[in-house]
Motif scaffolding. Structure first.
Motif, PDB file in Angstrom:
ATOM      1  N   UNK A 137      -8.496  18.815 -78.503  1.00 25.28           N
ATOM      2  CA  UNK A 137      -8.370  18.428 -77.267  1.00 25.28           C
ATOM      3  C   UNK A 137      -8.581  19.333 -76.677  1.00 25.28           C
ATOM      4  N   UNK A 138      -9.072  18.398 -74.782  1.00 25.11           N
ATOM      5  CA  UNK A 138      -9.566  19.295 -73.671  1.00 25.11           C
ATOM      6  C   UNK A 138      -9.469  17.923 -72.452  1.00 25.11           C
ATOM      7  N   UNK A 139      -8.359  17.586 -72.103  1.00 28.34           N
ATOM      8  CA  UNK A 139      -8.765  16.971 -70.375  1.00 28.34           C
ATOM      9  C   UNK A 139      -8.707  17.656 -68.961  1.00 28.34           C
ATOM     10  N   UNK A 140      -9.891  17.690 -68.182  1.00 27.42           N
ATOM     11  CA  UNK A 140      -9.852  18.204 -67.014  1.00 27.42           C
ATOM     12  C   UNK A 140     -10.620  17.103 -66.556  1.00 27.42           C
ATOM     13  N   UNK A 141     -10.194  17.819 -65.497  1.00 24.62           N
ATOM     14  CA  UNK A 141     -11.831  17.573 -63.847  1.00 24.62           C
ATOM     15  C   UNK A 141     -11.258  15.507 -63.081  1.00 24.62           C
ATOM     16  N   UNK A 142      -9.853  16.166 -63.289  1.00 22.71           N
ATOM     17  CA  UNK A 142      -9.551  14.689 -62.441  1.00 22.71           C
ATOM     18  C   UNK A 142      -8.191  13.945 -61.880  1.00 22.71           C
ATOM     19  N   UNK A 143      -7.953  13.388 -61.242  1.00 23.00           N
ATOM     20  CA  UNK A 143      -6.449  13.361 -60.356  1.00 23.00           C
ATOM     21  C   UNK A 143      -6.512  11.936 -60.831  1.00 23.00           C
ATOM     22  N   UNK A 144      -5.036  11.642 -60.675  1.00 23.36           N
ATOM     23  CA  UNK A 144      -4.051  10.496 -61.276  1.00 23.36           C
ATOM     24  C   UNK A 144      -3.550  10.393 -60.066  1.00 23.36           C
ATOM     25  N   UNK A 145      -3.370   8.995 -58.867  1.00 21.35           N
ATOM     26  CA  UNK A 145      -2.692   8.790 -58.218  1.00 21.35           C
ATOM     27  C   UNK A 145      -2.071   6.866 -58.493  1.00 21.35           C
ATOM     28  N   UNK A 146      -1.474   6.131 -57.575  1.00 22.99           N
ATOM     29  CA  UNK A 146      -0.961   4.810 -58.119  1.00 22.99           C
ATOM     30  C   UNK A 146      -1.446   4.301 -55.958  1.00 22.99           C
ATOM     31  N   UNK A 147      -1.841   3.483 -56.027  1.00 23.35           N
ATOM     32  CA  UNK A 147      -2.255   2.827 -55.248  1.00 23.35           C
ATOM     33  C   UNK A 147      -1.198   2.078 -54.143  1.00 23.35           C
ATOM     34  N   UNK A 148       0.421   1.624 -54.914  1.00 19.90           N
ATOM     35  CA  UNK A 148       1.382   1.688 -54.679  1.00 19.90           C
ATOM     36  C   UNK A 148       2.883   2.166 -55.439  1.00 19.90           C
TER      37      UNK A 148
END
Length: 611
Positions: A137-148
């Protein structure tokens, strides 16, 4: 003619819809999540829609056929409400369960998840993305963040150390309240009073020199208005006006990405801007590739000074090859990478071939430690000496409950008779040699983080090359091993550290920070150790820029080479380290130190301490 054009238009639309669900590049099945009502930039809760879409795709996906899941670019918001609920026991994290999971990818083979540079923004306390029991499996091309974020940022407006008073201005996104005389920061579903902080220089975003973990007092505060508070009980003259504080707790409930029981996983072009644990935590996985995976700020204009609550990347009980390249790891609260196994402690000897053994650390339990056929070795925890020979697991099962999930104690039967010394009284640990990886860590930038740059604890071949360690604050590279506190295996046997550049490490003191490169196994009874722990370590052709003295510290090593390295001396800060020797060796044999270039000269009589 008009009818023909209409027919052709309808046919084109049908073909496009067919391609989005069944056909794609190179014959792959392609699912576009926009077809499931998932739209960007709405600020609505995508959690239930994503979970429903993934369940549908799992049912429809033909076994053995490659699959691509596409999420068009844009911002997607995820809330705990109606999210996937999972019970995961995650190594080196606290263990609140169940967890709200934004994207739960499970039991999928040959899957590519392509975020097309989508921004995944999470709310409250969540585990953003998990991949379990999957292959290729490949995960690609995104970002992760939290609003708070759960880390609170504030700037020092005024500081009177003599009076023990400090005035802070909380960042615009911080939500807070004063209850009694105490300051509490809060978010969606959480509230706490942080006891500790890290101090950053406002312009460089580096940790403040010689500040380390700053203890805070937020139990005697007064609200001055305009997001400013006056706090009493602070007597720290280093926190000059303008200093930026990242105020935090020690709690780490979940990583940004959780990988478990996978084979051949690739993470590519992913940015984790914040998580309340590691950036990525992988356990019981075989072959992992990180390519341009970063734990980083959102560029030079990001108002935040921090990223993850703990390590950027962490690998526990993995095997195969871990390849991590082209990453940017900055401003996290712990290391860029940590690779290790987990020691079990012998708790009871049931017969000559069977023991009860347990996970010992409160943040590492509840997952598969080993399987029938695995090769193991035994170690004396007090002296960190290996017992002669290896053994194989004949069978293993949880003893304290019915399933491995959440288990702390295992009943392990071995193929061969155990040495007489394998008893609880002898304080014996067990290391699973099968679940140890090779590592390539190359072309990465590690900068402005707390604690250490990188940790490697594996007997398999490890190459650390062409990296930039830029103001890592503590030790840049640590080779550890500990069967007494963290219970993280194990001894390094074949490690090559070459062509790296180290710029002003050791601006702060944290655990294991004895030199820029610190070979520091935890050995409670070094005096009575007869064997050596680490071996086969080569450090060559590196460049060190340093304001202080210590370059290399090593303990319990048989076979250490330090050669062809260049050491430049600068005056960025006043030297302050307790270690006044360039090279300090403690119980080291077969050491070669040659052909290194030290600015200002090198006097072995004074610059090398061998104990």
């Amino acid at each position: 003619m008009k009818k023909q054009a209409t027919f052709l238009g309808l046919l084109a639309c049908c073909l496009l819809q067919f391609a989005s669900c069944t056909g794609g590049p190179a014959g792959k099945t392609v699912y576009n999540l926009s077809d499931y009502g998932i739209r960007p930039d709405t600020r609505e809760n995508m959690s239930p829609l994503i979970e429903k879409a993934l369940q549908t795709i799992r049912k429809e996906h033909p076994e053995g056929k490659e699959l691509t899941i596409v999420l068009p670019a844009g911002r997607y918001d995820f809330y705990p409400d109606q999210a996937a609920s999972r019970t995961y026991f995650v190594s080196n994290h606290d263990q609140p369960n169940p967890k709200a999971v934004g994207l739960a990818l499970e039991d999928m083979d040959g899957v590519t998840f392509d975020g097309q540079n989508a921004e995944l923004v999470f709310h409250g306390r969540m585990l953003p993305l998990s991949l379990l029991r999957s292959k290729d499996c490949t995960l690609k091309n995104f970002s992760i963040d939290f609003e708070q974020p759960h880390i609170t940022q504030a700037s020092v407006i005024a500081n009177d150390p003599q009076a023990g008073q400090i005035t802070l201005e909380l960042a615009p996104w911080v939500q807070y309240e004063i209850s009694g005389d105490s300051l509490f920061v809060k978010g969606e579903g959480w509230r706490h009073c942080p006891p500790i902080c890290i101090a950053f220089e406002p312009e460089t975003r580096r940790l403040v020199y010689n500040s380390s973990d700053v203890r805070m007092v937020l139990s005697k505060v007064k609200d001055l208005g305009n997001r400013r508070i006056l706090a009493e009980g602070w007597k720290n003259p280093q926190l000059v006006p303008g200093t930026v504080l990242a105020m935090r707790t020690w709690y780490r409930p979940a990583p940004g990405i959780f990988l478990s029981h996978n084979t051949n996983t690739t993470l590519k072009n992913i940015q984790v801007h914040y998580a309340e644990g590691m950036g990525v935590l992988a356990q019981v996985c075989n072959n992992i590739q990180l390519d341009s995976f970063s734990v980083c700020l959102k560029g030079k204009d990001d108002p935040r000074y921090f990223t993850t609550q703990a390590d950027a990347t962490h690998f526990s009980n993995c095997k195969g090859l871990i390849r991590s390249e082209n990453g940017l790891y900055e401003n996290m609260m712990d290391d860029a990478i940590n690779v290790h196994g987990v020691y079990l402690k012998v708790r009871q000897r049931l017969d000559d071939k069977t023991v009860l053994a347990s996970f010992e650390h409160a943040q590492a339990y509840g997952f598969d430690w080993g399987f029938a056929g695995d090769t193991v070795q035994f170690i004396r925890s007090k002296t960190m000496e290996l017992l002669d020979g290896t053994n194989q697991i004949a069978s293993i099962r949880p003893e304290d409950q019915d399933s491995v999930c959440g288990a702390k104690v295992f009943r392990i039967a071995f193929a061969q008779a155990l040495p007489a010394e394998v008893t609880p009284e002898a304080s014996i640990g067990i290391e699973n040699l099968t679940w140890t990886p090779e590592v390539i860590f190359a072309h990465n930038t590690i900068r402005h983080n707390r604690a250490r740059g990188s940790l490697f604890s594996t007997p398999k071949k490890t190459v650390v090359e062409e990296n930039l360690f830029d103001y890592t604050s503590g030790t840049a590279i640590l080779l550890c091993g500990d069967c007494n506190g963290w219970y993280e295996t194990g001894a390094c046997r074949d490690i090559l550290i070459r062509h790296n550049r180290f710029i002003n490490a050791l601006t702060n003191m944290f655990q294991f920070t004895n030199a820029v490169i610190s070979i520091y196994p935890e050995i409670p009874d070094l005096e009575h150790q007869q064997k050596y722990f680490h071996s086969g370590i080569v450090i060559e052709d590196n460049e060190f820029d340093t304001f202080d003295t210590p370059i290399l510290y090593a303990k319990s090593v048989d076979g250490l080479v330090f050669r062809h390295n260049t050491i430049h001396q600068n005056q960025a800060y006043p030297p302050f380290h307790w270690n006044k020797h360039r090279i300090m060796l403690e119980r080291v044999t077969n050491a070669t130190i040659e052909d290194n270039q030290f600015e200002g000269g090198f006097d072995p009589a004074n610059d090398v301490l061998q104990q």
